[in-house]
Design a protein around this motif. Sequence first.
Motif, PDB file in Angstrom:
ATOM      1  N   GLN A  48       6.535 -12.529  20.199  1.00 14.37           N
ATOM      2  CA  GLN A  48       6.770 -12.151  21.326  1.00 14.37           C
ATOM      3  C   GLN A  48       6.591 -10.910  21.141  1.00 14.37           C
ATOM      4  O   GLN A  48       6.859 -10.033  19.624  1.00 14.37           O
ATOM      5  N   VAL A  49       5.291  -9.765  21.295  1.00 15.63           N
ATOM      6  CA  VAL A  49       4.331  -8.324  20.451  1.00 15.63           C
ATOM      7  C   VAL A  49       6.000  -7.456  21.141  1.00 15.63           C
ATOM      8  O   VAL A  49       5.757  -7.321  22.507  1.00 15.63           O
ATOM      9  N   LEU A  50       6.463  -6.558  20.069  1.00 20.73           N
ATOM     10  CA  LEU A  50       7.013  -5.611  20.925  1.00 20.73           C
ATOM     11  C   LEU A  50       6.401  -3.976  20.798  1.00 20.73           C
ATOM     12  O   LEU A  50       6.802  -3.243  21.428  1.00 20.73           O
ATOM     13  N   LYS A  51       5.625  -4.265  19.540  1.00 21.95           N
ATOM     14  CA  LYS A  51       4.461  -2.645  19.789  1.00 21.95           C
ATOM     15  C   LYS A  51       2.896  -2.550  18.620  1.00 21.95           C
ATOM     16  O   LYS A  51       2.909  -3.930  17.770  1.00 21.95           O
ATOM     17  N   VAL A  52       2.617  -2.655  19.324  1.00 20.32           N
ATOM     18  CA  VAL A  52       1.382  -2.504  18.061  1.00 20.32           C
ATOM     19  C   VAL A  52       1.187  -0.902  17.889  1.00 20.32           C
ATOM     20  O   VAL A  52       0.599   0.087  18.463  1.00 20.32           O
ATOM     21  N   ALA A  53       1.145  -0.340  16.463  1.00 25.14           N
ATOM     22  CA  ALA A  53       0.596   0.477  16.270  1.00 25.14           C
ATOM     23  C   ALA A  53      -1.115   0.736  15.348  1.00 25.14           C
ATOM     24  O   ALA A  53      -1.113  -0.368  14.498  1.00 25.14           O
ATOM     25  N   GLU A  54      -1.559   1.574  15.366  1.00 20.90           N
ATOM     26  CA  GLU A  54      -3.168   1.650  14.978  1.00 20.90           C
ATOM     27  C   GLU A  54      -2.901   2.881  14.166  1.00 20.90           C
ATOM     28  O   GLU A  54      -2.712   3.591  14.204  1.00 20.90           O
ATOM     29  N   TYR A  55      -3.898   2.599  12.827  1.00 13.66           N
ATOM     30  CA  TYR A  55      -3.568   3.498  11.552  1.00 13.66           C
ATOM     31  C   TYR A  55      -5.349   3.474  11.070  1.00 13.66           C
ATOM     32  O   TYR A  55      -5.697   2.224  11.646  1.00 13.66           O
ATOM     33  N   GLN A  56      -6.139   4.312  10.897  1.00 15.70           N
ATOM     34  CA  GLN A  56      -7.294   4.534  10.269  1.00 15.70           C
ATOM     35  C   GLN A  56      -7.672   3.617   8.968  1.00 15.70           C
ATOM     36  O   GLN A  56      -7.828   3.119   8.899  1.00 15.70           O
ATOM     37  N   THR A  57      -5.795   3.565   8.077  1.00 20.93           N
ATOM     38  CA  THR A  57      -7.007   2.807   7.013  1.00 20.93           C
ATOM     39  C   THR A  57      -4.954   1.993   6.247  1.00 20.93           C
ATOM     40  O   THR A  57      -4.022   2.328   6.655  1.00 20.93           O
ATOM     41  N   PHE A  58      -5.168   1.411   5.559  1.00 21.94           N
ATOM     42  CA  PHE A  58      -4.028   0.019   4.915  1.00 21.94           C
ATOM     43  C   PHE A  58      -2.913   1.569   4.426  1.00 21.94           C
ATOM     44  O   PHE A  58      -1.482   1.206   4.348  1.00 21.94           O
ATOM     45  N   ALA A  59      -3.708   2.068   3.665  1.00 25.95           N
ATOM     46  CA  ALA A  59      -2.867   3.299   3.106  1.00 25.95           C
ATOM     47  C   ALA A  59      -1.975   3.892   4.304  1.00 25.95           C
ATOM     48  O   ALA A  59      -0.876   3.770   4.405  1.00 25.95           O
ATOM     49  N   ASP A  97       2.272   3.329   4.452  1.00 19.92           N
ATOM     50  CA  ASP A  97       2.464   5.264   4.612  1.00 19.92           C
ATOM     51  C   ASP A  97       3.839   5.412   5.557  1.00 19.92           C
ATOM     52  O   ASP A  97       4.665   5.824   5.524  1.00 19.92           O
ATOM     53  N   ALA A  98       3.508   4.596   6.860  1.00 20.44           N
ATOM     54  CA  ALA A  98       4.240   5.058   7.943  1.00 20.44           C
ATOM     55  C   ALA A  98       5.518   3.917   8.182  1.00 20.44           C
ATOM     56  O   ALA A  98       5.968   3.666   9.125  1.00 20.44           O
ATOM     57  N   GLU A  99       5.037   2.430   8.302  1.00 23.31           N
ATOM     58  CA  GLU A  99       5.794   1.248   8.054  1.00 23.31           C
ATOM     59  C   GLU A  99       6.476   1.208   6.985  1.00 23.31           C
ATOM     60  O   GLU A  99       6.486   1.129   5.569  1.00 23.31           O
ATOM     61  N   ASP A 100       7.769  -0.283   7.196  1.00 26.45           N
ATOM     62  CA  ASP A 100       8.160  -0.753   6.096  1.00 26.45           C
ATOM     63  C   ASP A 100       7.534  -1.759   5.162  1.00 26.45           C
ATOM     64  O   ASP A 100       7.263  -3.138   6.019  1.00 26.45           O
ATOM     65  N   ASN A 101       7.721  -1.000   4.335  1.00 21.92           N
ATOM     66  CA  ASN A 101       6.779  -2.249   3.474  1.00 21.92           C
ATOM     67  C   ASN A 101       7.026  -3.359   2.976  1.00 21.92           C
ATOM     68  O   ASN A 101       6.467  -4.529   3.047  1.00 21.92           O
ATOM     69  N   GLY A 120       9.848  -8.510  -3.270  1.00 23.82           N
ATOM     70  CA  GLY A 120       9.170  -8.546  -4.592  1.00 23.82           C
ATOM     71  C   GLY A 120       8.325  -7.844  -4.782  1.00 23.82           C
ATOM     72  O   GLY A 120       8.106  -6.929  -5.675  1.00 23.82           O
ATOM     73  N   MET A 121       7.011  -7.235  -3.407  1.00 28.31           N
ATOM     74  CA  MET A 121       6.033  -6.308  -3.277  1.00 28.31           C
ATOM     75  C   MET A 121       6.162  -4.868  -3.574  1.00 28.31           C
ATOM     76  O   MET A 121       7.185  -4.663  -2.917  1.00 28.31           O
ATOM     77  N   ASP A 122       5.719  -3.914  -4.332  1.00 32.84           N
ATOM     78  CA  ASP A 122       6.329  -2.947  -4.158  1.00 32.84           C
ATOM     79  C   ASP A 122       3.939  -2.482  -3.257  1.00 32.84           C
ATOM     80  O   ASP A 122       2.950  -3.254  -3.238  1.00 32.84           O
ATOM     81  N   ARG A 123       4.450  -1.051  -3.016  1.00 34.71           N
ATOM     82  CA  ARG A 123       3.606  -0.801  -2.201  1.00 34.71           C
ATOM     83  C   ARG A 123       1.794  -0.641  -2.508  1.00 34.71           C
ATOM     84  O   ARG A 123       1.299  -1.705  -2.301  1.00 34.71           O
ATOM     85  N   ALA A 124       1.495  -0.926  -4.319  1.00 38.18           N
ATOM     86  CA  ALA A 124       0.201  -0.923  -4.868  1.00 38.18           C
ATOM     87  C   ALA A 124      -0.679  -2.285  -4.969  1.00 38.18           C
ATOM     88  O   ALA A 124      -1.368  -2.534  -4.885  1.00 38.18           O
ATOM     89  N   GLU A 125       1.002  -3.193  -4.887  1.00 35.45           N
ATOM     90  CA  GLU A 125       0.704  -4.889  -4.663  1.00 35.45           C
ATOM     91  C   GLU A 125       0.144  -5.065  -3.189  1.00 35.45           C
ATOM     92  O   GLU A 125      -0.591  -5.847  -3.658  1.00 35.45           O
ATOM     93  N   LEU A 126       1.013  -4.173  -2.313  1.00 34.38           N
ATOM     94  CA  LEU A 126       0.713  -4.776  -0.987  1.00 34.38           C
ATOM     95  C   LEU A 126      -0.970  -4.216  -0.595  1.00 34.38           C
ATOM     96  O   LEU A 126      -1.708  -4.791   0.380  1.00 34.38           O
ATOM     97  N   LEU A 127      -0.933  -3.285  -1.248  1.00 33.35           N
ATOM     98  CA  LEU A 127      -2.072  -2.551  -0.495  1.00 33.35           C
ATOM     99  C   LEU A 127      -3.215  -3.279  -1.867  1.00 33.35           C
ATOM    100  O   LEU A 127      -4.921  -3.566  -0.672  1.00 33.35           O
ATOM    101  N   THR A 128      -3.418  -3.590  -2.061  1.00 29.98           N
ATOM    102  CA  THR A 128      -4.631  -4.240  -3.204  1.00 29.98           C
ATOM    103  C   THR A 128      -4.483  -6.237  -2.117  1.00 29.98           C
ATOM    104  O   THR A 128      -5.658  -5.977  -2.193  1.00 29.98           O
ATOM    105  N   ALA A 129      -3.403  -6.087  -1.599  1.00 31.51           N
ATOM    106  CA  ALA A 129      -3.139  -7.260  -1.275  1.00 31.51           C
ATOM    107  C   ALA A 129      -4.444  -7.707   0.166  1.00 31.51           C
ATOM    108  O   ALA A 129      -4.378  -8.158   0.164  1.00 31.51           O
ATOM    109  N   CYS A 130      -3.947  -6.506   0.846  1.00 32.64           N
ATOM    110  CA  CYS A 130      -4.415  -6.705   2.081  1.00 32.64           C
ATOM    111  C   CYS A 130      -6.237  -5.970   1.828  1.00 32.64           C
ATOM    112  O   CYS A 130      -6.541  -6.379   2.222  1.00 32.64           O
TER     113      CYS A 130
END
Length: 101
Positions: A33-44, A48-52, A59-69
């Motif tokens: 079930q959808v609780l909330k939908v938040a919109e951002y301009q970019t993955f970065a 910055d705003a969500e729990d990575n 084990g993924m760090d922010r840089a790895e997660l951004l690359t994966a996205c």
Amino acid sequence: MGPSGRVGYPSMRRISPGQVLVFESGETRCRTQVLKVAEYQTFAAMLDAEDNEAIGSEGMDRAELLTACREIYPPAKEALGVLAIHLQLAPATEGDVARQH
């Protein structure tokens, strides 16, 4: 469950809080079930705003997660905007259990 990152396709923009989404993998279904939908301009901006840790694999760090996205969604898709869809598990129905052949 943590948020699921998606790009702003028209079909994704129709998702709203309270809606039930069913994910399928092979013979298994998972109701959420959808609780909330938040919109951002970019993955970065989303990262910055969500729990990575809730978005990525363990084990993924922010840089790895951004690359994966960005490997999944190229720049033209990211330009559509980025959605963080916050989900919780919903009660299963009879059709959600693995089907037997």
